[in-house]
Design an enzyme around this catalytic site. Structure first.
Site, short mmCIF file in Angstrom:
data_model
loop_
_atom_site.label_atom_id
_atom_site.label_comp_id
_atom_site.label_asym_id
_atom_site.label_seq_id
_atom_site.Cartn_x
_atom_site.Cartn_y
_atom_site.Cartn_z
CB SER A 79 -0.93 0.01 1.23
OG SER A 79 -0.18 -0.06 2.43
CE1 TYR A 80 3.61 1.55 4.37
CE2 TYR A 80 5.86 0.84 3.97
CZ TYR A 80 4.80 1.02 4.83
OH TYR A 80 4.94 0.69 6.16
CB THR A 81 3.84 5.47 -3.06
OG1 THR A 81 4.81 4.42 -3.05
CG2 THR A 81 4.28 6.58 -2.14
CG ASN A 82 -1.80 4.11 -4.60
OD1 ASN A 82 -2.51 3.61 -3.73
ND2 ASN A 82 -1.92 5.37 -4.99
N GLY A 83 1.96 0.92 -4.28
CA GLY A 83 2.83 -0.09 -4.88
C GLY A 83 4.11 0.47 -5.47
#
Length: 333
Positions: A79-83
């Site tokens: 989920s960090y920066t949408n992958g």
């Protein structure tokens, strides 16, 4: 499990390796991660800023420096920066280092594409993470949430399936209560599946109660390796933020502003004093306090520059005295 893929070193012309002066004296032996066979550098590098406050070049510079000081434990999440964090780490791995030289941790459960901890969601999430990271296995998979809508037994069976398939080596919990960790261990024993080996919850000098009241005993009983996240409290324990003026323009300004209390500023003042005695950065002393706590293996911290990485790594050489530990315990109580 397929054989790990070895990558050539320093081959990406778009992000040449940056050599940073390194004091080899700070490189420390690896710590064993709980009951697993993983051995890691005592400070885990968080990827939560990669693709956010650190662009691709900055990310590569940070990772290069971390590798130079002996680091081998990279922590990220789908989920960090949408992958994008995973994608950047995967690009760096492909051009910089043999896969076997890195212990790679990521988390599932919060991504928009594969939310939750059903077996199907986890399988899809892990497959997507493997593709972004450019690897065939995740060394340590965290359950990023405690998904109360899914029976723990289903989640544990799903994780065990991933382990048996060779996609995951070990797993741990994140944001779980002590009672839930007990439930997980009992369920794993009844099902005959792999138990958790690690725990990643918030724990720092400014946030002690949750872990010490509820989780420390469980971690000790279950021999869980503890990797405190937000170990520097969004940067507050670096000593950079002491007034409201200091946080102006900071992306986590609202979070840091809440930490500007008399009690917390006394903690920073004590860190200042001890840091001066050790000729060490304030952040290094804050991490050294965690490293001296039982079952803590590697605090998780982020950096956006090589200089910050060097400050984090200094924590591995700072040996706090009993009196210094007692003073930090007292001022942060």
């Amino acid at each position: 499990m397929s054989e790990p893929r070895a990558h050539g070193r320093h081959t990406n012309p778009l992000a040449p390796i940056k050599t940073v002066p390194v004091d080899l004296g700070i490189i420390q032996p690896r710590r064993r991660l709980g009951v697993s066979d993983l051995r890691v550098f005592p400070v885990a590098l968080s990827g939560n800023v990669f693709g956010w406050t650190a662009d691709e070049q900055q990310t590569f510079d940070v990772l290069d420096t971390y590798l130079q000081v002996g680091g081998n434990f990279i922590d990220t999440a789908d989920s960090y920066t949408n992958g994008l964090s995973e994608t950047l780490i995967g690009s760096w791995l492909a051009s910089r280092v043999a896969r076997d030289d890195i212990v790679l941790a990521t988390k599932v459960g919060k991504s928009e594409d594969n939310p939750g901890l059903t077996p199907r969601a986890m399988e899809r999430a892990v497959d997507a993470s493997l593709a972004r990271l450019g690897t065939d296995r995740i060394d340590l998979l965290y359950l990023h949430i405690d998904d109360s809508e899914v029976a723990f037994e289903r989640t544990l069976l799903g994780v065990d399936r991933l382990i048996r398939a060779g996609k995951v080596r070990y797993f741990g919990g994140s944001d779980h209560s002590g009672n839930r960790l007990y439930e997980a261990r009992i369920a794993a024993g009844m099902l005959g599946v792999a138990p958790m080996v690690a725990l990643q919850n918030q724990y720092s000098l400014v946030r002690r109660t949750e872990y010490e009241r509820d989780l420390a005993k469980v971690a000790a009983q279950q021999r869980l390796a503890v990797m405190p996240r937000f170990a520097l409290a969004s940067g507050f324990l670096t000593g950079k933020y002491r007034t409201k003026a200091d946080i102006k323009g900071h992306r986590r300004g609202s979070e840091v502003a809440k930490l500007l209390t008399k009690r917390n500023l006394r903690i920073v003042s004590e860190l200042d004093r001890i840091a001066s005695l050790h000729a060490a950065p304030v952040a290094a002393v804050a991490l050294a306090w965690l490293l001296a706590k039982p079952n803590v293996v590697a605090p998780v911290a982020s950096a956006t520059s090589p200089h910050q990485v060097l400050e984090l790594a200094e924590a591995t050489r700072v040996q706090l005295t009993r009196h210094e530990m007692a003073e930090l315990d007292r001022v942060s109580a």
